[in-house]
Motif scaffolding. Structure first.
Motif, PDB file in Angstrom:
ATOM      1  N   VAL A 116       0.714  -1.213   0.049  1.00 44.33           N
ATOM      2  CA  VAL A 116       0.018   0.400  -0.083  1.00 44.33           C
ATOM      3  C   VAL A 116       0.366   1.152  -0.340  1.00 44.33           C
ATOM      4  O   VAL A 116       2.261   1.359   1.324  1.00 44.33           O
ATOM      5  CB  VAL A 116      -1.013  -0.285   1.324  1.00 44.33           C
ATOM      6  CG1 VAL A 116      -1.793   0.948   1.582  1.00 44.33           C
ATOM      7  CG2 VAL A 116      -1.402  -1.659   1.125  1.00 44.33           C
ATOM      8  N   VAL A 117       0.430   2.091  -1.316  1.00 49.64           N
ATOM      9  CA  VAL A 117       1.945   2.928  -1.367  1.00 49.64           C
ATOM     10  C   VAL A 117       1.682   4.319  -1.399  1.00 49.64           C
ATOM     11  O   VAL A 117       0.254   5.166  -1.811  1.00 49.64           O
ATOM     12  CB  VAL A 117       2.308   2.886  -2.788  1.00 49.64           C
ATOM     13  CG1 VAL A 117       3.438   4.272  -2.852  1.00 49.64           C
ATOM     14  CG2 VAL A 117       3.146   1.622  -2.594  1.00 49.64           C
ATOM     15  N   GLU A 118       1.323   5.198  -0.120  1.00 48.14           N
ATOM     16  CA  GLU A 118       1.126   6.451   0.009  1.00 48.14           C
ATOM     17  C   GLU A 118       2.132   7.648   0.127  1.00 48.14           C
ATOM     18  O   GLU A 118       3.206   7.006   0.775  1.00 48.14           O
ATOM     19  CB  GLU A 118      -0.309   6.507   1.445  1.00 48.14           C
ATOM     20  CG  GLU A 118      -1.208   6.108   1.226  1.00 48.14           C
ATOM     21  CD  GLU A 118      -1.869   5.937   2.707  1.00 48.14           C
ATOM     22  OE1 GLU A 118      -2.753   6.403   3.159  1.00 48.14           O
ATOM     23  OE2 GLU A 118      -0.693   4.849   3.367  1.00 48.14           O
ATOM     24  N   GLY A 119       2.154   8.360  -1.092  1.00 45.70           N
ATOM     25  CA  GLY A 119       3.383   9.389  -1.487  1.00 45.70           C
ATOM     26  C   GLY A 119       4.917   8.480  -1.957  1.00 45.70           C
ATOM     27  O   GLY A 119       4.468   8.117  -3.199  1.00 45.70           O
ATOM     28  N   TRP A 120       6.123   8.353  -1.392  1.00 44.33           N
ATOM     29  CA  TRP A 120       7.079   7.573  -1.972  1.00 44.33           C
ATOM     30  C   TRP A 120       7.275   6.320  -1.850  1.00 44.33           C
ATOM     31  O   TRP A 120       7.327   5.547  -1.047  1.00 44.33           O
ATOM     32  CB  TRP A 120       8.283   8.974  -1.181  1.00 44.33           C
ATOM     33  CG  TRP A 120       8.258  10.292  -1.200  1.00 44.33           C
ATOM     34  CD1 TRP A 120       8.052  10.578  -0.405  1.00 44.33           C
ATOM     35  CD2 TRP A 120       9.066  10.966  -2.369  1.00 44.33           C
ATOM     36  NE1 TRP A 120       7.663  12.020  -0.930  1.00 44.33           N
ATOM     37  CE2 TRP A 120       8.100  12.358  -2.158  1.00 44.33           C
ATOM     38  CE3 TRP A 120       9.074  10.762  -3.700  1.00 44.33           C
ATOM     39  CZ2 TRP A 120       8.058  13.072  -2.899  1.00 44.33           C
ATOM     40  CZ3 TRP A 120       9.762  11.893  -4.359  1.00 44.33           C
ATOM     41  CH2 TRP A 120       9.267  12.390  -4.175  1.00 44.33           C
ATOM     42  N   ALA A 121       7.605   5.424  -2.795  1.00 45.13           N
ATOM     43  CA  ALA A 121       8.401   4.642  -3.046  1.00 45.13           C
ATOM     44  C   ALA A 121       9.312   4.424  -3.394  1.00 45.13           C
ATOM     45  O   ALA A 121       9.794   3.819  -4.518  1.00 45.13           O
ATOM     46  CB  ALA A 121       7.120   3.353  -3.435  1.00 45.13           C
ATOM     47  N   ARG A 135      -0.185  -4.342  -5.960  1.00 45.70           N
ATOM     48  CA  ARG A 135       0.463  -2.770  -5.789  1.00 45.70           C
ATOM     49  C   ARG A 135      -0.505  -2.086  -5.232  1.00 45.70           C
ATOM     50  O   ARG A 135      -1.493  -2.113  -6.795  1.00 45.70           O
ATOM     51  CB  ARG A 135       1.313  -1.904  -6.522  1.00 45.70           C
ATOM     52  CG  ARG A 135       2.863  -2.773  -5.645  1.00 45.70           C
ATOM     53  CD  ARG A 135       3.969  -2.463  -6.491  1.00 45.70           C
ATOM     54  NE  ARG A 135       3.555  -3.081  -7.724  1.00 45.70           N
ATOM     55  CZ  ARG A 135       4.136  -4.600  -7.996  1.00 45.70           C
ATOM     56  NH1 ARG A 135       4.458  -5.274  -7.403  1.00 45.70           N
ATOM     57  NH2 ARG A 135       3.655  -5.294  -9.174  1.00 45.70           N
ATOM     58  N   VAL A 136      -0.712  -0.995  -4.415  1.00 44.09           N
ATOM     59  CA  VAL A 136      -2.076  -0.332  -4.626  1.00 44.09           C
ATOM     60  C   VAL A 136      -1.765   1.448  -3.874  1.00 44.09           C
ATOM     61  O   VAL A 136      -0.877   1.036  -3.166  1.00 44.09           O
ATOM     62  CB  VAL A 136      -3.139  -0.632  -3.241  1.00 44.09           C
ATOM     63  CG1 VAL A 136      -4.190   0.259  -3.506  1.00 44.09           C
ATOM     64  CG2 VAL A 136      -3.254  -2.258  -3.997  1.00 44.09           C
ATOM     65  N   ALA A 137      -1.817   2.313  -4.395  1.00 44.80           N
ATOM     66  CA  ALA A 137      -1.564   3.964  -4.108  1.00 44.80           C
ATOM     67  C   ALA A 137      -2.607   4.682  -4.684  1.00 44.80           C
ATOM     68  O   ALA A 137      -3.538   4.480  -5.315  1.00 44.80           O
ATOM     69  CB  ALA A 137      -0.258   3.894  -4.874  1.00 44.80           C
ATOM     70  N   PRO A 197      -7.769   8.077  -1.814  1.00 41.80           N
ATOM     71  CA  PRO A 197      -7.201   7.542  -0.179  1.00 41.80           C
ATOM     72  C   PRO A 197      -8.907   7.445   0.357  1.00 41.80           C
ATOM     73  O   PRO A 197      -8.698   6.525   1.557  1.00 41.80           O
ATOM     74  CB  PRO A 197      -6.835   9.246   0.560  1.00 41.80           C
ATOM     75  CG  PRO A 197      -6.122   9.912  -0.811  1.00 41.80           C
ATOM     76  CD  PRO A 197      -6.593   9.741  -1.986  1.00 41.80           C
ATOM     77  N   ASP A 198      -9.478   7.605   0.151  1.00 38.69           N
ATOM     78  CA  ASP A 198     -10.816   7.479   1.104  1.00 38.69           C
ATOM     79  C   ASP A 198     -11.298   6.079   0.710  1.00 38.69           C
ATOM     80  O   ASP A 198     -11.886   5.512   1.861  1.00 38.69           O
ATOM     81  CB  ASP A 198     -11.691   8.454   1.217  1.00 38.69           C
ATOM     82  CG  ASP A 198     -13.383   8.564  -0.172  1.00 38.69           C
ATOM     83  OD1 ASP A 198     -12.135   8.124  -1.332  1.00 38.69           O
ATOM     84  OD2 ASP A 198     -13.451   9.832  -0.450  1.00 38.69           O
TER      85      ASP A 198
END
Length: 268
Positions: A116-121, A135-137, A197-198
């Motif tokens: 779960v990617v929020e922001g930086w990977a 992958r989910v972002a 995001p929600d």
């Protein structure tokens, strides 16, 4: 994979931790160092390895979800301050071998993994997200390894191979040589699912529910076949086929199909 995000990780953020939480059949692995965008310390790498081994050893676990704490980053690479102790190229070889080991442990986890990617990977974070099965972002999340623009280091051949296997040589060259950081929306079709995001948590739970309902031995064997084929197109498969067709789950699947009922998978 040894590059933090564009802003170097802050040593003052502490060593951080990688937490493993078990929720029924779901393992949740949290990279917890939000003040440094979850940049990995040596301790965190070791905890990641221990968590992967614990997941692999627990037959009750059917899926693992990996996420960065704080909602600003998945993992922003390795804490750059740790490289101050490097004195020769031998230190780099040892480091790349170490990171390659931990990425390999994640890749070899027998249950499906979801990043779960929020922001930086970035850097090591890119390697870890890439080693996951799904992958989910959130919109605008960024992926990359901009080492040519930042640290001036390199990746191991194995970790470059992992990236090219999922992304293709052309995109990996853009990431490594041009130091491009594509957004989740710019990544190849099928590589990452982009959600508001929600809607993120509900989608992750939906994936977990679907995976928990599928035949675990089939999933484990398929993952291992794919892993073997990624390094050897002539990889042996008889052991995996025997395990599947010799399982109680296979007999249950046949019986359930013929009886027109839902199979009850036991992982045996």
């Amino acid at each position: 994979m040894n590059i933090a995000a564009n802003t170097p990780a802050q040593p003052s953020a502490g060593e951080g931790t990688v937490r493993l939480e078990i929720d029924g059949a779901v393992a949740r692995l949290i990279f917890d160092r939000p003040a440094a965008r979850n940049a990995m310390t040596w301790r965190m790498y070791e905890e990641l390895g221990a968590a992967c081994k614990a997941i692999a050893a627990d037959p009750a676990i059917r899926v693992a979800v990996l996420r960065g704490a704080g909602g600003k980053a998945f993992v922003a690479g390795t804490d750059i301050d740790q490289f101050r102790a490097f004195s020769s190229g031998r230190d780099g070889v040892a480091y790349e071998e170490k990171v390659e080991h931990f990425v390999g442990l994640l890749e070899a986890v027998p249950v499906p993994t979801i990043a779960v990617v929020e922001g930086w990977a970035v850097g090591g974070g890119m390697a870890l997200a890439n080693a996951c099965d799904f992958r989910v972002a959130t919109p605008g999340a960024r992926f990359g390894v901009p080492i040519a623009r930042t640290l001036g280091n390199c990746l191991s051949a194995s970790n470059v191979q992992r990236l090219t296997a999922t992304l293709g040589v052309s995109l990996v060259k853009r990431m490594l040589l041009l130091a491009e950081m594509p957004t989740a929306e710019e990544m190849p079709t099928g590589y990452v699912t982009v959600l508001a995001p929600d809607a993120l948590d509900a989608h992750v739970e939906e994936i977990c529910t679907r995976l928990k309902g599928h035949a675990p031995i089939t999933i484990q064997v398929t993952k291992e076949m794919l892993r073997r084929l990624s390094v050897d197109l002539q990889a042996p498969d008889a052991d995996l086929i025997r395990r599947t067709y010799g399982s109680a789950d296979f007999r249950e699947g046949v019986d359930a199909f013929l009886a027109k009922r839902t199979p009850q998978w036991r992982g045996e």
